[in-house]
Design an enzyme around this catalytic site. Structure first.
Site, PDB file in Angstrom:
ATOM      1  N   ASP A  10      39.719  24.598  34.919  1.00 22.17           N
ATOM      2  CA  ASP A  10      39.186  24.931  36.227  1.00 22.17           C
ATOM      3  C   ASP A  10      37.939  23.685  36.327  1.00 22.17           C
ATOM      4  O   ASP A  10      37.010  23.674  35.582  1.00 22.17           O
ATOM      5  CB  ASP A  10      38.456  26.147  36.536  1.00 22.17           C
ATOM      6  CG  ASP A  10      38.020  26.213  37.880  1.00 22.17           C
ATOM      7  OD1 ASP A  10      37.644  25.196  38.744  1.00 22.17           O
ATOM      8  OD2 ASP A  10      37.724  27.398  38.334  1.00 22.17           O
ATOM      9  N   ILE A  11      38.533  22.682  37.285  1.00 16.74           N
ATOM     10  CA  ILE A  11      37.410  21.435  37.367  1.00 16.74           C
ATOM     11  C   ILE A  11      35.694  21.853  37.641  1.00 16.74           C
ATOM     12  O   ILE A  11      35.060  21.074  37.287  1.00 16.74           O
ATOM     13  CB  ILE A  11      38.110  20.357  38.017  1.00 16.74           C
ATOM     14  CG1 ILE A  11      37.338  18.998  37.593  1.00 16.74           C
ATOM     15  CG2 ILE A  11      37.670  20.489  39.574  1.00 16.74           C
ATOM     16  CD1 ILE A  11      38.354  17.902  38.336  1.00 16.74           C
ATOM     17  N   VAL A  33      42.157  22.296  44.979  1.00 18.44           N
ATOM     18  CA  VAL A  33      40.908  21.907  44.211  1.00 18.44           C
ATOM     19  C   VAL A  33      39.521  21.859  45.293  1.00 18.44           C
ATOM     20  O   VAL A  33      38.615  21.983  44.919  1.00 18.44           O
ATOM     21  CB  VAL A  33      41.324  21.076  43.319  1.00 18.44           C
ATOM     22  CG1 VAL A  33      41.159  19.837  44.054  1.00 18.44           C
ATOM     23  CG2 VAL A  33      40.012  20.661  42.223  1.00 18.44           C
ATOM     24  N   ASP A  34      40.014  21.285  46.555  1.00 18.03           N
ATOM     25  CA  ASP A  34      38.896  20.931  47.186  1.00 18.03           C
ATOM     26  C   ASP A  34      38.103  22.222  47.615  1.00 18.03           C
ATOM     27  O   ASP A  34      36.878  22.425  47.703  1.00 18.03           O
ATOM     28  CB  ASP A  34      39.499  20.380  48.840  1.00 18.03           C
ATOM     29  CG  ASP A  34      38.570  19.788  49.481  1.00 18.03           C
ATOM     30  OD1 ASP A  34      37.493  19.462  49.407  1.00 18.03           O
ATOM     31  OD2 ASP A  34      39.113  19.338  50.794  1.00 18.03           O
ATOM     32  N   SER A 117      46.820  14.757  44.786  1.00 18.07           N
ATOM     33  CA  SER A 117      48.004  14.971  45.541  1.00 18.07           C
ATOM     34  C   SER A 117      49.103  15.592  44.892  1.00 18.07           C
ATOM     35  O   SER A 117      50.140  16.019  45.559  1.00 18.07           O
ATOM     36  CB  SER A 117      48.557  13.244  45.812  1.00 18.07           C
ATOM     37  OG  SER A 117      47.870  12.557  46.903  1.00 18.07           O
ATOM     38  N   GLY A 119      49.287  18.632  44.371  1.00 22.14           N
ATOM     39  CA  GLY A 119      49.287  20.157  44.862  1.00 22.14           C
ATOM     40  C   GLY A 119      50.015  20.356  46.177  1.00 22.14           C
ATOM     41  O   GLY A 119      51.278  20.066  46.185  1.00 22.14           O
ATOM     42  N   TYR A 121      49.750  18.361  48.741  1.00 15.85           N
ATOM     43  CA  TYR A 121      50.297  17.105  49.130  1.00 15.85           C
ATOM     44  C   TYR A 121      51.837  16.647  48.298  1.00 15.85           C
ATOM     45  O   TYR A 121      52.265  15.621  48.701  1.00 15.85           O
ATOM     46  CB  TYR A 121      49.224  15.802  48.923  1.00 15.85           C
ATOM     47  CG  TYR A 121      48.071  15.947  49.856  1.00 15.85           C
ATOM     48  CD1 TYR A 121      48.250  16.793  50.909  1.00 15.85           C
ATOM     49  CD2 TYR A 121      47.164  14.909  49.901  1.00 15.85           C
ATOM     50  CE1 TYR A 121      47.148  16.785  52.188  1.00 15.85           C
ATOM     51  CE2 TYR A 121      46.176  15.132  51.028  1.00 15.85           C
ATOM     52  CZ  TYR A 121      46.312  15.875  51.942  1.00 15.85           C
ATOM     53  OH  TYR A 121      45.448  15.873  53.028  1.00 15.85           O
TER      54      TYR A 121
HETATM   55  N1  AR6 Z   1      40.552  22.704  39.024  1.00 17.45           N
HETATM   56  C1  AR6 Z   1      41.616  21.948  38.769  1.00 17.45           C
HETATM   57  N2  AR6 Z   1      42.623  21.529  39.334  1.00 17.45           N
HETATM   58  C2  AR6 Z   1      42.823  22.381  40.463  1.00 17.45           C
HETATM   59  C3  AR6 Z   1      42.068  23.380  40.547  1.00 17.45           C
HETATM   60  C4  AR6 Z   1      40.832  23.796  40.181  1.00 17.45           C
HETATM   61  N3  AR6 Z   1      39.867  24.605  40.638  1.00 17.45           N
HETATM   62  N4  AR6 Z   1      42.680  24.068  41.973  1.00 17.45           N
HETATM   63  C5  AR6 Z   1      43.978  23.330  42.059  1.00 17.45           C
HETATM   64  N5  AR6 Z   1      43.785  22.350  41.104  1.00 17.45           N
HETATM   65  P1  AR6 Z   1      45.579  20.401  45.722  1.00 17.45           P
HETATM   66  P2  AR6 Z   1      46.200  17.560  46.742  1.00 17.45           P
HETATM   67  C6  AR6 Z   1      45.122  21.411  41.021  1.00 17.45           C
HETATM   68  O1  AR6 Z   1      46.429  20.993  46.630  1.00 17.45           O
HETATM   69  O2  AR6 Z   1      47.686  17.906  46.649  1.00 17.45           O
HETATM   70  C7  AR6 Z   1      43.225  20.486  50.224  1.00 17.45           C
HETATM   71  O3  AR6 Z   1      43.385  21.517  51.249  1.00 17.45           O
HETATM   72  C8  AR6 Z   1      46.369  21.835  41.686  1.00 17.45           C
HETATM   73  O4  AR6 Z   1      47.260  22.579  40.798  1.00 17.45           O
HETATM   74  O5  AR6 Z   1      43.993  20.780  45.494  1.00 17.45           O
HETATM   75  O6  AR6 Z   1      45.638  16.212  46.873  1.00 17.45           O
HETATM   76  C9  AR6 Z   1      42.611  19.213  50.897  1.00 17.45           C
HETATM   77  O7  AR6 Z   1      41.407  19.384  51.562  1.00 17.45           O
HETATM   78  C10 AR6 Z   1      46.911  20.346  41.642  1.00 17.45           C
HETATM   79  O8  AR6 Z   1      47.612  20.181  40.403  1.00 17.45           O
HETATM   80  O9  AR6 Z   1      45.235  18.821  46.211  1.00 17.45           O
HETATM   81  C11 AR6 Z   1      43.743  18.240  51.209  1.00 17.45           C
HETATM   82  O10 AR6 Z   1      44.144  18.786  52.567  1.00 17.45           O
HETATM   83  C12 AR6 Z   1      45.958  19.466  41.942  1.00 17.45           C
HETATM   84  O11 AR6 Z   1      44.739  20.195  41.697  1.00 17.45           O
HETATM   85  C13 AR6 Z   1      44.735  18.590  50.418  1.00 17.45           C
HETATM   86  O12 AR6 Z   1      44.472  19.980  50.027  1.00 17.45           O
HETATM   87  C14 AR6 Z   1      45.736  19.013  43.456  1.00 17.45           C
HETATM   88  O13 AR6 Z   1      46.171  19.906  44.386  1.00 17.45           O
HETATM   89  C15 AR6 Z   1      44.878  17.736  49.325  1.00 17.45           C
HETATM   90  O14 AR6 Z   1      46.210  17.873  48.460  1.00 17.45           O
END
Ligand code: AR6
Length: 169
Positions: A10-11, A33-34, A117, A119, A121
């Site tokens: 978990d980052i 992750v945001d 991107s 997740g 996206y």
């Molecule tokens: N630690 C590390 N990686 C994670 C964590 C964590 N705690 N949680 C999720 N991931 P995403 P996107 C991974 O959806 O696709 C948000 O609402 C996840 O499994 O977080 O760039 C923003 O506000 C995936 O592999 O980001 C934007 O609106 C990766 O992080 C939108 O989502 C990215 O998934 C951005 O979408």
């Protein structure tokens, strides 16, 4: 010359100079992750994001890291996957290159990235990981460590596979 590492984690728990957030262009928080970064880091991050006002896709901005172990957060909005013919690869590459640039400029030597991107996206993980790692190899001379954080076992295996392929070539 530093090290490239790939880790399942978990980052928000990573002890590095700077973690990168897969943000949106409004910089107003969200899911994935945001959401995890804002909820663990606390409200000082959103406060600074609001003052910045927004960030275009592929660009990057930096804020404080609130209660997190990291010193700073770089926020970069990745592209939404729209089939691959809308400049997604170049935009995703820009996310990594601009994040590295900003970290270097601020003398931050250890950096951790999520799979931007890949997740919500919907960017295909193997293509996203190849872009992430390629950018890392281009920048590793300027860092002590570039750490790729995979949230799932599947993503972890994909990153490892691509890393092995790239280091064999
Ligand atoms: N630690 C590390 N990686 C994670 C964590 C964590 N705690 N949680 C999720 N991931 P995403 P996107 C991974 O959806 O696709 C948000 O609402 C996840 O499994 O977080 O760039 C923003 O506000 C995936 O592999 O980001 C934007 O609106 C990766 O992080 C939108 O989502 C990215 O998934 C951005 O979408």
């Amino acid at each position: 010359m530093g090290n490239i590492t790939i880790k399942k984690s978990d980052i928000t728990k990573e002890n590095v100079d700077v973690i990168v957030n897969a943000a949106n262009t409004g910089l107003n928080g969200g899911g994935g992750v945001d959401g995890a970064i804002h909820s663990s880091g606390g409200s000082s991050i959103l406060k600074e994001c609001r003052a910045i006002g927004g960030c275009k896709t592929g660009f990057a901005v930096m804020t404080n890291a609130g209660k997190l172990l990291a010193k700073k957060i770089i926020h970069t909005p990745g592209p939404v996957w729209r089939g691959g013919t809308h400049g997604e690869a170049e935009l995703l590459r820009n996310c990594y290159m601009n994040s590295f640039y900003l970290a270097k400029k601020n003398n931050l030597k250890t950096i951790a990235f999520p799979a931007i991107s890949a997740g919500i996206y919907a960017y295909p993980i193997s293509q996203a990981a190849a872009i992430a790692l390629e950018a890392g190899f281009k920048n590793i001379k300027d860092f002590d460590e570039i750490r790729y954080i995979c949230f799932s076992e599947r993503d972890y295996q994909v990153y490892l596979g691509i890393y092995k392929k790239m280091t064999k070539e």
